[in-house]
Design a protein around this motif. Structure first.
Motif, mmCIF file in Angstrom:
data_model
loop_
_atom_site.group_PDB
_atom_site.id
_atom_site.type_symbol
_atom_site.label_atom_id
_atom_site.label_comp_id
_atom_site.label_asym_id
_atom_site.label_seq_id
_atom_site.Cartn_x
_atom_site.Cartn_y
_atom_site.Cartn_z
ATOM 1 N N LEU A 78 30.640 55.049 61.541
ATOM 2 C CA LEU A 78 29.403 54.985 60.770
ATOM 3 C C LEU A 78 29.231 56.276 59.961
ATOM 4 N N LYS B 266 33.698 52.820 67.166
ATOM 5 C CA LYS B 266 32.784 52.394 66.105
ATOM 6 C C LYS B 266 32.673 53.524 65.080
ATOM 7 N N HIS C 236 30.949 61.415 58.510
ATOM 8 C CA HIS C 236 31.524 60.145 58.944
ATOM 9 C C HIS C 236 31.788 60.296 60.445
#
Length: 359
Positions: free
Chosen positions: A79, A77, A94
């Motif tokens: 984000l 994932k 990041h």
């Protein structure tokens, strides 16, 4: 006490420029590569066994994502986060969270500094600051200008009305008032100059600008200062106000020369004028294919840390006797060319970078 997870498994991770930490099922750090040690400003020995939630003041969301990774709800994932740390600047990063097929170390977290976002935020702050500066300068200058004329006129009238016997005794004081009023008038005129003078646009060769600045600096500092040219002659001409750009570069270079006074005395002072073409540059949220990338670099003591964030504010100066207007005017002139000035400074190297869109 845990030791660093066998290095032969993760040796390659030390070669990465992004920070990598590997966590056990209880979210404790079991491995941190060299980039992570740099990012966190701690050695692995200090980071080992710290829990993820203890690394940041606001890491709740990251901890939630870690829990999902342990439960294998995703393979990886991504984000963007702003992670706060005690006593340090927040990290704009990041983050990539990866679930590993290893019950002992089930999660790998990679953190990459979000340079693009940092740059956009910095540019936005500079533009906002510049706009506020312009309004402040205009309003302040106009407020000062009218009473200043009255003060000077009153001092002249007073001097004219003084009896002859008192004139010699008191003329010294009236002259102080007149001269200080003139000095303030000059300052006000300098504050208003960028807003009064029309923008005269023509073809600009940046190397002609640099050479003009170089000749002016050499004339004032003929001994002990070397000005190095590092030009990319492929930089194309562009439309702009040549005189404004000369003044902007001169203000920066002259500040650098004055900051180099001790090194000039020793004979090893150096200013480098470097030109390059930057590609795919974002300025004021607008993407440009090409931009002029001009650096004015000196080997002086650096800008004092307490004013580094305020050097483009009007009347802020790191030099005793400085007006604090040179960099403010330089930023104004460059922004009138849709560009921006950035600065990085440390002892031994101060680098002012001018970016201006090219056709």
């Amino acid at each position: 006490m845990h030791v660093k997870t066998p290095t032969h498994i993760y040796d390659g991770l030390d070669l990465l420029s992004s920070a990598v930490i590997i966590l056990d099922a209880e979210s404790r750090v079991r491995y941190a590569n060299a980039a992570a040690e740099n990012l966190f400003e701690h050695s692995f020995k200090t980071l080992a066994n710290q829990k993820l939630e203890d690394l940041f003041l606001n890491g709740e969301h990251l901890v939630d994502v870690f829990g999902e990774a342990v439960q294998h709800r995703f393979a990886d994932k991504r984000l963007d986060l702003t992670l706060e740390r005690a006593g340090r600047e927040p990290l704009q990063v990041h983050v990539i969270v990866t679930a590993l097929d290893n019950p002992d170390t089930p999660v790998l977290i990679e953190l990459r500094e979000n340079v693009k976002q940092l740059k956009l935020d910095r540019e936005e702050r500079l533009l906002d600051q510049s706009q506020l500066n312009k309004e402040l300068i205009r309003n302040l200058a106009h407020e000062i200008k009218n009473p200043l004329g009255g003060i000077r006129g009153a001092a002249q009238l007073l001097e004219f009305e003084l009896p002859e016997r008192q004139l010699k005794e008191l003329r010294e004081y009236t002259q102080v008032i007149i001269k200080e009023a003139d000095r303030l008038q000059t300052l006000v005129d300098r504050l208003l100059a960028p807003h009064r003078r029309p923008h005269i646009v023509g073809d600009v060769n940046i190397h002609e600008v640099c050479e003009r600045v170089r000749s002016l600096i050499v004339a004032e500092f003929p001994v002990g200062l070397t000005i190095k040219r590092d030009y990319d002659l492929s930089v194309p001409e562009f439309r702009g106000d040549k005189e404004q750009l000369i003044q902007a570069v001169l203000n920066i270079a002259h500040n650098a020369a004055q900051a180099l006074s001790s090194r000039i005395a020793e004979g090893d002072a150096q200013i480098t004028l470097r030109t390059r073409v930057a590609r795919q540059v974002t300025l004021a949220k607008v993407r440009y294919r090409l931009a002029l990338d001009l650096h004015i670099i000196d080997n002086g003591p650096g800008i004092p840390s307490d004013i580094q964030d305020r050097i483009f504010y009007p009347l802020v100066s790191g030099r005793e006797g400085g007006s604090g207007l040179g960099l403010t005017l330089a930023q104004t002139f460059v922004q009138q060319h849709m560009g921006v000035i950035e600065c990085e400074s440390r002892p031994g190297c101060t680098d002012f970078r001018i970016l201006i869109p090219l056709p």
